[in-house]
Design an enzyme around this catalytic site. Sequence first.
Site, PDB file in Angstrom:
ATOM      1  N   ARG A 126      -9.742   1.116   8.154  1.00 47.85           N
ATOM      2  CA  ARG A 126      -9.238  -0.193   8.559  1.00 47.85           C
ATOM      3  C   ARG A 126     -10.350  -1.110   9.050  1.00 47.85           C
ATOM      4  NH1 ARG A 126      -3.719   0.439   8.277  1.00 47.85           N
ATOM      5  NH2 ARG A 126      -2.742  -1.230   9.401  1.00 47.85           N
TER       6      ARG A 126
ATOM      7  N   ARG B  19      -1.024  -9.189  13.153  1.00 44.40           N
ATOM      8  CA  ARG B  19      -1.540  -8.124  12.263  1.00 44.40           C
ATOM      9  C   ARG B  19      -2.362  -8.735  11.137  1.00 44.40           C
ATOM     10  NH1 ARG B  19       3.813  -5.396  10.694  1.00 44.40           N
ATOM     11  NH2 ARG B  19       2.601  -4.037   9.336  1.00 44.40           N
TER      12      ARG B  19
ATOM     13  N   ARG C 223      10.998  -2.151  11.536  1.00 47.45           N
ATOM     14  CA  ARG C 223       9.895  -1.733  12.399  1.00 47.45           C
ATOM     15  C   ARG C 223       9.641  -2.737  13.522  1.00 47.45           C
ATOM     16  NH1 ARG C 223       4.975   0.203   8.571  1.00 47.45           N
ATOM     17  NH2 ARG C 223       3.816  -1.173   9.986  1.00 47.45           N
TER      18      ARG C 223
ATOM     19  N   LYS D  65       0.838  -1.208   0.000  1.00 46.89           N
ATOM     20  CA  LYS D  65       0.000   0.000   0.000  1.00 46.89           C
ATOM     21  C   LYS D  65       0.875   1.261   0.000  1.00 46.89           C
ATOM     22  CE  LYS D  65      -2.061  -1.044   3.917  1.00 46.89           C
ATOM     23  NZ  LYS D  65      -1.394  -2.328   4.216  1.00 46.89           N
TER      24      LYS D  65
ATOM     25  N   ARG E  31      11.754  -5.822   5.103  1.00 47.98           N
ATOM     26  CA  ARG E  31      11.505  -4.384   4.928  1.00 47.98           C
ATOM     27  C   ARG E  31      12.393  -3.570   5.855  1.00 47.98           C
ATOM     28  NH1 ARG E  31       5.606  -1.871   5.630  1.00 47.98           N
ATOM     29  NH2 ARG E  31       5.726  -2.908   7.656  1.00 47.98           N
TER      30      ARG E  31
END
Length: 211
Positions: free
Chosen positions: A89, A166, A155, A14, A123
């Site tokens: 969300r 998640r 992160r 996204k 990432r």
Amino acid sequence: MANIIILGPPGSGKGTQAEVISERLGWPQISTGNILRHAIESGTKLGMKAKGFMDAGELVPDDVVDGIVAERLVHDDCKEGFILDGFPRDLEQAHALDGFSSIDIVFDIKVPDELIVDRLSQRRVCDCGETYHLTNKQPAKEGICDRCGQNLFHREDDKPQTIKHRLEVYHKKTEPLIEYYRKKGTLEDIDGARDISIVTDDVMESLSKLK
Ligand code: AP5
């Protein structure tokens, strides 16, 4: 002009796609995740409220996030269009958004769960909002952001157990939005398990067809 939502599970791309579209078309990328991370970094009240939820992979309460987006969308730079990345969300947020803005198109970026874990463990991100991937999108200098020169980091919520949670939250709370927007006739399905540039081509083609 277009008001855009980018939907998709964590790690579906996204943010990556929102950034490219924003650069090409000049509409702001509004990432609730980035706004909340900045608030944590700056030690604001909002950040203190959000941190526990984010580290645990839970959604930050709707009333907090709805207010952030409602306030952001009245800025002048949103008049010609905007790209919502990470909002709404859940259905409550989608209903709240209906009350303060119209939406022209919703991209649902589909990526299977197995790919997500690989993407998020590889990432690396920067405080300026730039995102890298250790194999697909590397910075010119290892560990350093091309855009601003700061150190990149992994992160907190990209640890395997939190990624799993998640994904559960996504399937339970966010996935119902796909049908919500399909019924409104604004949904475009995008296969996100392909090269970044190919995904971008699909998104840009759909945008070019908007009246
Ligand atoms: P948020 O920051 O929104 O995280 P997320 O939705 O979990 O999504 P990600 O940022 O992890 O992934 P992405 O889809 O943007 O993928 P990316 O482009 O980075 O939210 C974090 C937390 O904040 C939430 O858990 C919640 O606590 C809170 N929050 C945020 N919004 C909220 C809201 N509205 N309500 C309540 N709480 C909220 O790509 C991932 C990696 O893959 C990158 O390394 C990238 O380079 C790579 N990649 C991207 N596309 C491709 C491709 N096509 N092929 C190969 N690699 C790719």
